[in-house]
Design an enzyme around this catalytic site. Structure first.
Site: not given
Length: 464
Positions: A317, A243
């Protein structure tokens, strides 16, 4: 954490200052009936129909005063309508004139939350504002809900250096001891064979911060089985798909789903709901080292599906997929999962409105009705099956993240649906759990979202 029982107390007729609630629609009529000194005070303090407007009304003596505050609907108080007063009034004891505060007890309590773990003690801090109530049952419920909310906020606000996978395990262990639940933990390389996605995400974090699946079981096995799952990414660097600095700044809150699962599980056990509770927290740090999983790696999930890693920053996820599979092996009738999962949900709905995905229309109706009643907003999003094509892989059964900028919250939920129990009612809550700016009862920082709504659904279903 402060003793919350000091902030709301039973009304036994003890001395207290009065809070007058003024319905916004009747504000002009109310003002017209007031004595001149009250009208003058209201005008000087700019009392109006705007949200959270209030004024101190003078009495006969210097110390004889009361408070007027405007609410949208006197007959339907929200959790937040007294919260501003709890932040701004002088310390002391207060009583709402002529009615019970009801849901407003929650905001009165949560408005007095402060996260000061890392700050020098303030010896000049103001004392508590105490609200009286004649409804002991409502008081007890408000105290329990505020207690878990304070814990939830503390866990999310805590820096990742003090809230690692082991700390989430310790929090679950504390609950197990307090409520007589059974705790089990699978961690480190033990995960590699049975939980291939969970292991892949967390293996780079190193000694002391090993990935783990934390499970808590409680209740009579003969009762209906429910599962509560929370994403426990204690810090998300993004992995090798790292990120940018701005995107990493608040990633200590990426375990917000775990904080919500711990809070909801505690409410279930506190109230002794007649259910068989199974709480699961897959806890990892998505870190970078020579052990980090890579784009293009293929993982074998607990379900047996092969998953090609198309983005190491779509890690939540993956760990939830293995946890959902594990939960499904015990055949629950109801499954909630909480996760700070996608930026796409925030782009679509903003910070305050939480994204709800569910495979069951009845459950959706219950949750949305509870969200409305509890002023705990959520919005149903579609599990649009044609978008599942975006999860196809050339080399595996599916990829973890679709290419392109469109429908990211939906494709993430569709990925989770592949692992959710087929026969259970399942709800996935893609939550933000953070206040970017302070609002009455909701200070800047960590926040409980969708907790009151999901708790109401469980109470209505199982409390009898």
């Amino acid at each position: 954490m402060p003793d919350l029982s000091t902030l709301i107390q039973p009304d036994r007729g003890q001395p207290a200052r009065t809070i007058h609630l003024i319905d916004a629609k009747g504000f002009d009529a109310w003002l017209a009936t007031q004595p001149p000194r009250h009208r003058t005070a209201a005008q000087a303090q700019k009392l109006s129909t705007s949200a959270f407007s209030s004024a101190i009304l003078p009495g006969d003596g210097a110390e004889d005063w009361s408070v007027a505050t405007v609410v949208a609907n006197v007959e339907r108080l929200t959790p937040w309508c007294l919260a501003k007063l709890a932040e701004t009034l002088p310390e002391g004891t207060y009583r709402v004139d002529g009615r019970e505060p009801g849901r407003a007890l929650h905001g009165w309590l949560t408005a007095q939350y402060k996260f000061d773990r890392y700050k020098k003690k303030d010896d000049k801090a103001q004392g508590p504002r105490v609200l009286l109530t004649g409804d002991p049952a409502k008081m007890e419920e408000a105290l329990r809900l505020a207690n878990v909310t304070f814990k939830l906020r503390d866990r999310i606000n805590t820096g990742a250096n003090d809230m690692g996978p082991a700390d989430l395990e310790a929090a679950a262990a504390e609950l197990a001891r307090e409520y007589g639940a059974t705790l089990s933990v699978v961690k480190g390389k033990e995960l590699e064979k049975g939980y291939g996605m969970l292991w892949a995400v967390g293996k780079a974090a190193g000694e002391g911060r090993e990935p783990r699946l934390i499970e808590l079981e409680w209740g009579n096995p003969a009762h209906p089985r429910i599962a509560i799952i929370g994403k426990g990414v204690v810090f998300d660097s993004g992995g090798l798909d790292i990120k940018p600095a701005a995107g990493m700044r608040l990633m200590k809150k990426d375990m917000g789903g775990a904080a919500h699962a711990l809070a909801l599980a505690e409410l279930v056990m506190q109230h002794r709901l007649p259910v068989r509770l199974h709480m699961l927290v897959p806890a990892v740090e998505n870190s970078i080292s020579g052990e980090a999983f890579r784009p293009g790696d293929v993982m074998i999930s607990r379900k047996g599906l092969s998953v090609e890693n198309s983005n190491t920053d779509a890690e939540g996820r993956l760990i939830l997929g293995d946890a959902l599979t594990k939960a499904g092996e015990s055949n629950p009738e109801l499954v909630f999962d909480f996760a700070t999962l996608t930026g796409a949900a925030r782009v679509a709905l903003g910070a305050d409105l939480q994204a709800l995905f569910t495979n069951d229309d009845t459950l959706a109706t219950e949750l949305l009705a509870a969200a409305e009643t509890e002023t705990d907003p959520m919005w149903r999003m579609p599990l649009y099956e044609p978008y599942k094509d975006a999860l196809k892989s050339d080399v595996a059964d599916l990829v973890n993240a679709a290419e392109g900028p469109f429908g990211g919250a939906i494709t993430a939920a569709l990925f989770l649906k592949e692992f959710a129990p087929d026969k259970a009612q399942w709800a996935h809550l893609d939550i933000f759990c953070w206040n970017g700016a302070s609002k009455p009862g909701r200070p800047k920082g960590a926040e409980a979202v969708s907790l009151r709504a999901t708790w109401k659904v469980l109470k209505d279903r199982y409390a009898g």
